[in-house]
Write a protein that holds these residues in place. Structure first.
Motif, PDB file in Angstrom:
ATOM      1  N   ALA A 185     -15.029   1.033   1.369  1.00 41.88           N
ATOM      2  CA  ALA A 185     -13.943   1.979   1.583  1.00 41.88           C
ATOM      3  C   ALA A 185     -12.607   1.299   1.305  1.00 41.88           C
ATOM      4  O   ALA A 185     -12.537   0.068   1.195  1.00 41.88           O
ATOM      5  CB  ALA A 185     -14.000   2.503   3.016  1.00 41.88           C
ATOM      6  N   PRO A 186     -11.525   2.053   1.209  1.00 38.94           N
ATOM      7  CA  PRO A 186     -10.221   1.434   0.963  1.00 38.94           C
ATOM      8  C   PRO A 186      -9.842   0.459   2.071  1.00 38.94           C
ATOM      9  O   PRO A 186     -10.107   0.697   3.254  1.00 38.94           O
ATOM     10  CB  PRO A 186      -9.266   2.633   0.937  1.00 38.94           C
ATOM     11  N   SER A 187      -9.219  -0.635   1.680  1.00 40.52           N
ATOM     12  CA  SER A 187      -8.716  -1.592   2.669  1.00 40.52           C
ATOM     13  C   SER A 187      -7.423  -1.105   3.301  1.00 40.52           C
ATOM     14  O   SER A 187      -7.052  -1.531   4.395  1.00 40.52           O
ATOM     15  CB  SER A 187      -8.496  -2.952   2.017  1.00 40.52           C
ATOM     16  N   ASP A 188      -6.755  -0.192   2.615  1.00 43.88           N
ATOM     17  CA  ASP A 188      -5.505   0.365   3.135  1.00 43.88           C
ATOM     18  C   ASP A 188      -5.301   1.717   2.483  1.00 43.88           C
ATOM     19  O   ASP A 188      -5.611   1.894   1.290  1.00 43.88           O
ATOM     20  CB  ASP A 188      -4.333  -0.569   2.819  1.00 43.88           C
ATOM     21  N   LEU A 189      -4.783   2.665   3.232  1.00 46.56           N
ATOM     22  CA  LEU A 189      -4.644   4.026   2.716  1.00 46.56           C
ATOM     23  C   LEU A 189      -3.429   4.682   3.346  1.00 46.56           C
ATOM     24  O   LEU A 189      -3.199   4.551   4.554  1.00 46.56           O
ATOM     25  CB  LEU A 189      -5.929   4.813   3.001  1.00 46.56           C
ATOM     26  N   THR A 190      -2.665   5.396   2.550  1.00 40.54           N
ATOM     27  CA  THR A 190      -1.514   6.131   3.052  1.00 40.54           C
ATOM     28  C   THR A 190      -1.963   7.500   3.529  1.00 40.54           C
ATOM     29  O   THR A 190      -2.570   8.256   2.762  1.00 40.54           O
ATOM     30  CB  THR A 190      -0.445   6.290   1.954  1.00 40.54           C
ATOM     31  N   ILE A 191      -1.667   7.832   4.764  1.00 39.38           N
ATOM     32  CA  ILE A 191      -2.095   9.105   5.341  1.00 39.38           C
ATOM     33  C   ILE A 191      -1.610  10.268   4.482  1.00 39.38           C
ATOM     34  O   ILE A 191      -0.564  10.185   3.813  1.00 39.38           O
ATOM     35  CB  ILE A 191      -1.597   9.207   6.796  1.00 39.38           C
ATOM     36  N   GLU A 192      -2.339  11.371   4.474  1.00 34.57           N
ATOM     37  CA  GLU A 192      -2.121  12.436   3.501  1.00 34.57           C
ATOM     38  C   GLU A 192      -0.734  13.053   3.547  1.00 34.57           C
ATOM     39  O   GLU A 192      -0.241  13.547   2.534  1.00 34.57           O
ATOM     40  CB  GLU A 192      -3.187  13.529   3.665  1.00 34.57           C
ATOM     41  N   TYR A 193      -0.047  13.033   4.683  1.00 33.87           N
ATOM     42  CA  TYR A 193       1.262  13.691   4.738  1.00 33.87           C
ATOM     43  C   TYR A 193       2.417  12.753   4.370  1.00 33.87           C
ATOM     44  O   TYR A 193       3.576  13.150   4.426  1.00 33.87           O
ATOM     45  CB  TYR A 193       1.503  14.347   6.096  1.00 33.87           C
ATOM     46  N   ARG A 194       2.096  11.520   3.984  1.00 35.48           N
ATOM     47  CA  ARG A 194       3.102  10.591   3.473  1.00 35.48           C
ATOM     48  C   ARG A 194       2.898  10.394   1.965  1.00 35.48           C
ATOM     49  O   ARG A 194       1.760  10.382   1.482  1.00 35.48           O
ATOM     50  CB  ARG A 194       2.999   9.231   4.172  1.00 35.48           C
ATOM     51  N   PRO A 199      -1.452   5.373  -3.072  1.00 38.00           N
ATOM     52  CA  PRO A 199      -1.859   5.768  -1.716  1.00 38.00           C
ATOM     53  C   PRO A 199      -3.231   5.262  -1.282  1.00 38.00           C
ATOM     54  O   PRO A 199      -3.515   5.210  -0.093  1.00 38.00           O
ATOM     55  CB  PRO A 199      -1.836   7.291  -1.784  1.00 38.00           C
ATOM     56  N   ILE A 200      -4.105   4.911  -2.227  1.00 29.99           N
ATOM     57  CA  ILE A 200      -5.467   4.478  -1.890  1.00 29.99           C
ATOM     58  C   ILE A 200      -5.684   3.110  -2.518  1.00 29.99           C
ATOM     59  O   ILE A 200      -5.719   2.971  -3.742  1.00 29.99           O
ATOM     60  CB  ILE A 200      -6.516   5.490  -2.399  1.00 29.99           C
ATOM     61  N   ARG A 201      -5.838   2.116  -1.661  1.00 26.26           N
ATOM     62  CA  ARG A 201      -5.863   0.742  -2.158  1.00 26.26           C
ATOM     63  C   ARG A 201      -7.175   0.048  -1.783  1.00 26.26           C
ATOM     64  O   ARG A 201      -7.585   0.048  -0.628  1.00 26.26           O
ATOM     65  CB  ARG A 201      -4.661  -0.030  -1.600  1.00 26.26           C
ATOM     66  N   TYR A 202      -7.810  -0.533  -2.771  1.00 27.50           N
ATOM     67  CA  TYR A 202      -9.045  -1.297  -2.580  1.00 27.50           C
ATOM     68  C   TYR A 202      -8.764  -2.768  -2.878  1.00 27.50           C
ATOM     69  O   TYR A 202      -8.098  -3.092  -3.863  1.00 27.50           O
ATOM     70  CB  TYR A 202     -10.140  -0.803  -3.520  1.00 27.50           C
ATOM     71  N   GLU A 203      -9.269  -3.652  -2.033  1.00 28.82           N
ATOM     72  CA  GLU A 203      -9.134  -5.086  -2.261  1.00 28.82           C
ATOM     73  C   GLU A 203     -10.499  -5.741  -2.111  1.00 28.82           C
ATOM     74  O   GLU A 203     -11.237  -5.438  -1.167  1.00 28.82           O
ATOM     75  CB  GLU A 203      -8.162  -5.712  -1.254  1.00 28.82           C
TER      76      GLU A 203
END
Length: 764
Positions: A185-194, A199-203
């Protein structure tokens, strides 16, 4: 009664697909014939790479400023804005796992798609080229696998291909007789209302990894497993078994970085599965739990579910559809919350988006609580276990948040949480305090532990699980209340969840002195701790402090026009028809307001509801709350009107809540609880049977509904008159019970005793 949802066509989209699950592994079955899609979820696959550290360094100073602004300067707007400095990171988001895609040639005729709630099996039946096919899908709790089967009326006629896909970066492979998929899954993700450029980051090496394994077992024909997928040709019948696992290892540690470890776990589940017993073991488990309670209303209607919904929207009456909605809520809780799983989140366990609405998180100012309203009253005791585990995590995480932000003992939980147990106000300074600054969400959550004990009196549970959490919440509250000029104890900062008030300047604010909602939940918390200590034979210093502080909390206020006030000043609300009914908490889910005992407060609730419901039509979970409120006010026709309106506007054809493009499962759970509240109430010293029975439900029965005190009731009625009432007691006691608003009778029961009560309610 009806226990089946059925349709004449496949699901046109994800919303309409039929849900199955075991609390850990979830799926939505579309029922397509040439190109079947089964959308998969795993309860512990979320974005994020591990727990985060709250970076606020001046929390106590900010709190002191907020108190000064409110107590000394009376500046609610400045106090509201100042609380932004207490916000920590936004929550991470619940994730989809992937899809199982099944392709087979040809178009279908004589089609039928169904979900049998009693068996937990989705079936698809159709004819193609003169051959009749039958498909089944279910997710097993005992064996922790999903099973998909197909059989045909003619041998050698099953030809299909299977493949696994995902929105996440994955690798698929055929390994011997097993088709596999691994990814993370993404290591970091920006919530949908921001908004975000990325916005979807994989490391690599960060984020929750997952593995999915699939095997196909055919009678006749051939099965070949390649890297491109699974090919089946000329089979008589076929069974597909799928398992999944993740590298999530607990909220307080970073997950493992190697998804192949998850794949090994998933493969071990396939190795352990006994193909010949999968269906039987699933049915034994599922039906034993589902059959604990049953509701029958009117006469069953043998029409597709979506057609029944449209008929109600056109003005028809269908009491059996209300019973089906009740049963569906129980089914969904069974499918999304089982011992050892994560608690049901904002979408239960089903989500197809990497950036789902509101992160598909745990929203703790009503939504998480509503998910579990039906658990105890409808006989799903075990399904409550994940909520208890959630509370354990929030209490542990929340103790650090209480220390960092408020220099307070005990624990605190605010508006949002995720699998990493976020317990702080979220937003990094950019979210509106109207929802972020909700410091008593943990107090409300803790009340459910005491309610669970009341339905199932178990001193071990009370001592080991409920009391420590309640005591920690009380320690926090007692450290947070401060004296005002009149000598009252004010909880600061305080909000009416998600509702602004308008100041004389025209500015909108949300933070104030103790709101009505907070008064209700603080009084309830204090009472819960004292009741728990009494049951456990304790007499602590904490209880002494509670007894001293309780009478000094502000009183509940009623406005000049008779409404129950929402804030300590009768501010102009920004939305008179706001979706939250938090200031009415004392009626439901609280228990302080009762038309028979506190008629003045009940009148204030009615006046408040006249304003609250006088504008725009309510949304889904708001409707559920309204049903329970009207039920507690003994207003069955108003409750029934809300049920009709909800059924007409706010469901997909498969009865899942849908408001435009928004799916939240709390409405489904809340509807089940609200319907139960019309049929049995036990929050006062009298257990009320059929207290708010709508006229449209003149004939019916229920079995297995529970009351506080450890009682189970079976009740039947005809033409609005009681025809049968039986009670079974978990433990000995004397109880006062009434039926249809009649005179209460006193009943003494031994532990395990079952007693017929019908004759005792003859005088009304």
């Amino acid at each position: 009664m009806s226990n089946e949802l059925w349709f004449r066509t496949p699901a046109p989209d994800w919303f309409e697909a039929l849900p199955i699950g075991n609390g850990h592994l979830g799926a939505k079955v579309f029922g397509r014939v040439p190109d079947e899609r089964i959308a998969l979820n795993l309860d512990d696959v979320w974005s994020g790479a591990g727990p985060r550290k709250l970076q606020v360094t001046d929390g106590p100073e900010v709190l002191a400023d907020v108190r000064r602004l409110l107590l000394e300067e009376g500046d609610q707007y400045a106090a509201t804005e100042r609380t932004r400095a207490l916000q920590g990171p936004l929550v991470e988001s619940y994730q989809p796992l992937g899809d199982l895609l099944i392709t087979s040639p040809g178009e279908a005729e004589d089609y039928r798609r169904s979900l049998d709630l009693r068996t937990g099996i989705v079936s698809v039946d159709y004819t193609r080229a003169g051959v009749r096919f039958h498909r089944e899908s279910f997710v097993s709790t005992p064996d922790q696998v999903m099973v998909w089967t197909i059989e045909a009326s003619e041998p050698g006629t099953i030809d299909l291909d299977l493949v696994l896909t995902s929105q996440h970066p994955v690798q698929v492979a055929g390994l011997g007789d097993t088709f596999t998929m691994v990814g993370h899954a993404p290591s970091d993700l920006t919530i949908e209302y921001r908004t975000s450029a990325d916005p979807i980051r994989y490391e690599e090496g960060r984020g929750i990894g997952f593995g999915v394994a699939l095997r196909a077992f055919a009678t006749g024909g051939s099965v070949s497993v390649k890297d491109a997928g699974v090919r089946v040709r000329g089979a008589d019948q076929l069974t597909v078994v799928l398992s999944a696992a993740s590298t999530f290892a607990g909220w307080s540690v970073a997950p493992g970085s190697d998804p192949t470890a998850a794949l090994r776990e998933a493969t071990a589940l396939l190795d352990a599965a006994d193909l010949d017993k999968l269906r039987e073991r699933h049915l034994d488990d599922h039906t034993a739990l589902y059959d604990r309670a049953e509701l029958t209303l009117g006469t069953p209607v043998d029409l597709p579910t979506d057609e029944r919904i449209r008929a109600v929207a056109a003005g028809g009456e269908d009491p059996d559809l209300s019973a089906l909605i009740f049963a569906f809520g129980r089914y969904l809780l069974m499918a999304s919350s089982r011992p050892g799983t994560q608690a049901a989140n904002l979408q239960g366990i089903w989500n197809e988006d990497r950036r789902p609405m509101w992160a598909s998180d745990w929203t703790n100012n009503i939504n998480t609580q509503m998910n579990y309203w039906p658990a105890d009253v409808t006989g799903l005791r075990e399904c409550f276990d994940p909520f208890t585990s959630l509370m354990d995590g929030l209490a542990e995480s929340g103790s650090e948040t209480a220390r960092v932000l408020y220099d307070a003992p005990g624990w605190v939980s605010h508006h949002n949480s995720d699998i990493w147990m976020a317990s702080w106000p979220v937003g990094d300074g950019g979210d509106d305090p109207v929802w972020a600054m909700a410091a008593t969400c943990g107090v409300w959550l803790s009340a459910h532990l005491m309610e669970h004990y009341r339905f199932h009196p178990d001193l071990e549970y009370l001592r080991d699980k409920a009391y420590p959490v309640l005591a920690g919440a009380a320690e926090f509250v007692l450290s947070m209340v401060v004296e005002d000029r009149e000598g009252r104890l004010q909880f600061i900062p305080s909000t009416a969840p998600e509702h602004h008030f308008v100041l004389p300047s025209g500015q909108k604010a949300s933070v104030d002195l103790t709101t009505t909602y907070d008064i209700w939940v603080l009084r309830e918390l204090f009472g819960n701790v004292l009741q728990a200590e009494d049951a456990l034979g304790l007499s602590s210093e904490l209880a002494a402090r509670i007894r001293a502080a309780g009478p000094r909390l502000p009183e509940i206020s009623v406005a000049a026009d008779g409404r129950m006030m929402e804030w300590p000043t009768d501010w102009q609300p920004s939305e008179p028809d706001h979706r939250h009914q938090s200031h009415l908490y004392g009626l439901y889910p609280g228990s302080e307001i009762d038309p028979a005992r506190t008629p003045e407060w009940a009148s204030a609730v009615r006046a408040s509801l006249a304003v609250r419901t006088g504008g725009r039509p309510p949304g889904g979970w708001t409707s559920a709350w309204l049903i329970a409120l009207w039920g507690r006010l003994f207003e069955p026709e108003k409750a029934a009107a809300v049920i009709r309106d909800y059924t007409s506007r706010l469901v997909s054809g498969n009865l899942l809540h849908r408001d435009g493009d928004i799916f939240q499962i709390d409405a489904n759970f809340g509807l089940t609880a609200g319907i139960a509240e019309l049929l049995i109430q036990s929050h006062t010293d009298v257990i009320r049977l059929l207290p708010s029975l709508p006229t449209a439900w003149a004939d019916g029965s229920y079995r297995g509904l529970r009351a506080r005190g450890g009682l189970t009731f079976d009740v039947s009625w005809s033409a609005g008159e009681l025809t049968g009432a039986t009670v079974t007691a978990d433990q000995a006691g004397t109880f006062r019970i009434s039926a249809l608003g009649g005179k209460a009778v006193e009943v003494t029961l031994a532990a395990g005793q079952k007693r017929e009560l019908t004759a005792e309610f003859g005088e009304r």
